[in-house]
Write a protein that holds these residues in place. Sequence first.
Motif, PDB file in Angstrom:
ATOM      1  N   ILE A   1      10.658   9.905  12.707  1.00 58.41           N
ATOM      2  CA  ILE A   1      11.245  10.509  11.513  1.00 58.41           C
ATOM      3  C   ILE A   1      10.132  10.647  10.480  1.00 58.41           C
ATOM      4  O   ILE A   1       9.296   9.763  10.333  1.00 58.41           O
ATOM      5  N   VAL A   2      10.134  11.760   9.781  1.00 54.10           N
ATOM      6  CA  VAL A   2       9.124  11.938   8.749  1.00 54.10           C
ATOM      7  C   VAL A   2       9.807  12.157   7.405  1.00 54.10           C
ATOM      8  O   VAL A   2      10.861  12.798   7.317  1.00 54.10           O
ATOM      9  N   LEU A   3       9.217  11.516   6.372  1.00 53.41           N
ATOM     10  CA  LEU A   3       9.698  11.736   5.017  1.00 53.41           C
ATOM     11  C   LEU A   3       8.514  12.319   4.254  1.00 53.41           C
ATOM     12  O   LEU A   3       7.471  11.678   4.132  1.00 53.41           O
ATOM     13  N   VAL A   4       8.664  13.562   3.815  1.00 56.76           N
ATOM     14  CA  VAL A   4       7.547  14.215   3.134  1.00 56.76           C
ATOM     15  C   VAL A   4       7.719  14.036   1.630  1.00 56.76           C
ATOM     16  O   VAL A   4       8.750  14.403   1.065  1.00 56.76           O
ATOM     17  N   LEU A   5       6.713  13.438   1.008  1.00 56.04           N
ATOM     18  CA  LEU A   5       6.740  13.206  -0.438  1.00 56.04           C
ATOM     19  C   LEU A   5       5.765  14.137  -1.124  1.00 56.04           C
ATOM     20  O   LEU A   5       4.684  14.411  -0.597  1.00 56.04           O
ATOM     21  N   HIS A   6       6.161  14.610  -2.288  1.00 65.16           N
ATOM     22  CA  HIS A   6       5.236  15.407  -3.094  1.00 65.16           C
ATOM     23  C   HIS A   6       5.538  15.106  -4.551  1.00 65.16           C
ATOM     24  O   HIS A   6       6.666  15.267  -4.995  1.00 65.16           O
ATOM     25  N   GLU A   7       4.539  14.624  -5.253  1.00 65.95           N
ATOM     26  CA  GLU A   7       4.683  14.243  -6.669  1.00 65.95           C
ATOM     27  C   GLU A   7       5.904  13.349  -6.889  1.00 65.95           C
ATOM     28  O   GLU A   7       6.672  13.538  -7.835  1.00 65.95           O
ATOM     29  N   GLY A   8       6.064  12.372  -6.023  1.00 62.95           N
ATOM     30  CA  GLY A   8       7.117  11.372  -6.206  1.00 62.95           C
ATOM     31  C   GLY A   8       8.506  11.808  -5.787  1.00 62.95           C
ATOM     32  O   GLY A   8       9.455  11.047  -5.937  1.00 62.95           O
ATOM     33  N   ARG A   9       8.649  13.011  -5.271  1.00 58.21           N
ATOM     34  CA  ARG A   9       9.973  13.488  -4.859  1.00 58.21           C
ATOM     35  C   ARG A   9      10.004  13.748  -3.363  1.00 58.21           C
ATOM     36  O   ARG A   9       9.010  14.202  -2.786  1.00 58.21           O
TER      37      ARG A   9
END
Lengths: 307, 365
Positions: free
Chosen positions: B203-211
């Motif tokens: 499973i991947v959780l992609v984060l960008h600028e804290g979101r």
Amino acid sequence: MKGLPGLYGKEKDQMLGRAQKKRVVLTPYYLMIPPQFLIWAVVIFPLIWAVYISFHDWNPTISPERTFVGIWNYVTVFRDERFLSALLRMLYYSGVGVTIQLFLGTAIALALVEYVRSERLRTFLLVLFLLPMMMAEAVAAQMWTLLITDTGTINNILVWLGLNPIGWRSRELALTTLMIVDIWQWTALPLLIAYAARISIPESLYESSRLDGASRWLILRKITLPYMRVPLAIAFLLRFMDSYKFLDKVFIMTYGGPGTATELPTFYLYQTAFSYFKVGYGAAMSWIFGIIAVIGMFFFWRLAKVQ
Amino acid sequence: MEEVRIRNVTKRFGKKVALQGVSAPIPKGSFFCILGEPGAGKTTLLRIIAGLEIPEEGEIFFGDQDVTLVPPQRRNVAFVFQDFALYPHMSVFENIASPLRLKGLSEEAIRKKVVEVASFLKIEKLLDRLPNFISGGERQRVAIARALVKEPTLCLFDEPLVNLDYKIREDMRAQFKLMQRELGQTIVFATPDPIDALSMADIVLVLHEGRVQQMANVWEAYKRPANVFVGKYLGFPEMNIFEGRVSRSGNSLFWESKGLRLDIGSFDFLKPYEGATVLLGLRPEDIRLGDTEGADFTFEANIVLSEVVGSDTIVHLSVEGVALRAFVPQIFRRPSGERIPIGFRHEDLYFFSSQTGKNLLLQEG
């Protein structure tokens, strides 16, 4: 013949193991002459000269004549009770004094890092602790002399608190008083070194052991102190070297007194050579004092496993 | 069953928002990857799960228990730090043994466990050495051994491959995956490298600028990226993105930019965007070079540069002045300026909103 790519002349010859034509370049040696001259003139020659003098009896105020006495001066040193008790005093003064400085400095440094969260307050406190160290030895000594007289500020405060005044400069206490003043002034050095050592320990080591559930005490014993061992050993050494040659405060505050209660080896040495003008004897004594220092260092270095 | 549930977590450092409303379930026994650029909030999220930071808002659940305020030592998690955090004055054995000593196990039990985990990770020969005298890859394994020996509920890895050189990194990826499969250990792995996510994660959780940009099965995220950021980030080389307009001509719908014109009549979900500007995404690995049989779209392209990366090649192309990159999984050297037919299929195209960046296919309905 095919050459090695990218190598020319000397380098190629070296790679191929060809013999080099010997050419002595003298320039570096010329450049070394001035510092060498200085070192020989002010360090090495006086040292050798002191060995020579130590085998003689010589009082330059009476006559320029030097009488050869062989190793007699050295034999006398080991029989000189005044020198031996000065050595014992130094052992007490340096051993206890420097150990306290180290403990106190380390404790304050750790407390600053662990408990003072505000960066600004921490810097302020650090500077405050460093202030005594920035004061000239002579000025500090003069200031403390005024504070510790029988009716000085410190005794006044004690009386005001309803306590008995203390004879800071009495035969029993004078050496301890000097030690306290030295602790006041110089705890800052081990503090600074311990502080630098502590903040260079990666925070991840602390977090890792916190995750495993290590107590504060265990973390101190297993991470902080082992990590700080070498810097602390160096701090100890620096302070010990300083206390070994300690003279200024004795000179200004007690002049070795009362009696010989604060007479440390350096002061006795100074007196022998430059007040009593027993120059040969003084030279022998300083050589022995120096050799003791070298032996002491050697054992300390081995013990602290500084590598 | 869910091992860990992150619910609506927000964390600020002064004025900087490190995490904003992050929620995620982490299933038991999964390899869970937190992917994001440096500064995206990956490490902060890991630290919150471990208990090294407390979030301003939101909760962390381990099973049914709310552990948001439970101190780290009572969570039974292991954390492998980016710098490995090995104790330099202790032998490898002592390093691995350190969490067990704190549990008060007998000397015999400690030795047995340490040797067991060390031989599992093939570092049993290093047990007497000091960490500074072993290689980076070995140090990495010692850190993993120290984590595993605790038998933790959860193993957290903070960019553990970043400090290793290329070859060891490749090797470690396979080892990580095998290890996780063999032990069934739940692993949360933070990395800035999409290859790590693609090669190891379930499973991947992609984060960008804290979101959170997307949280999904890794292939799901690859095939159906939630937005243009995920599309570009989760993949190597980066997805080609073109801006163009959707227009109607006759019976069919076309996507047009200055050198390209594609018949997109079969994409029903694009009908509402007629007349609007839409981003088109095309993965370099989906572009076929030379042999275009079976392709729905074909073009003539100029080769600008063949960039050989290891045993793969990134081919920089130009179609009517539009630059794009193609990926060929072999060494493919061609002179610059050579013309070559290229092609791709309908299903290789991604469409994103030019305003929100969202994947238009997923927005439908």
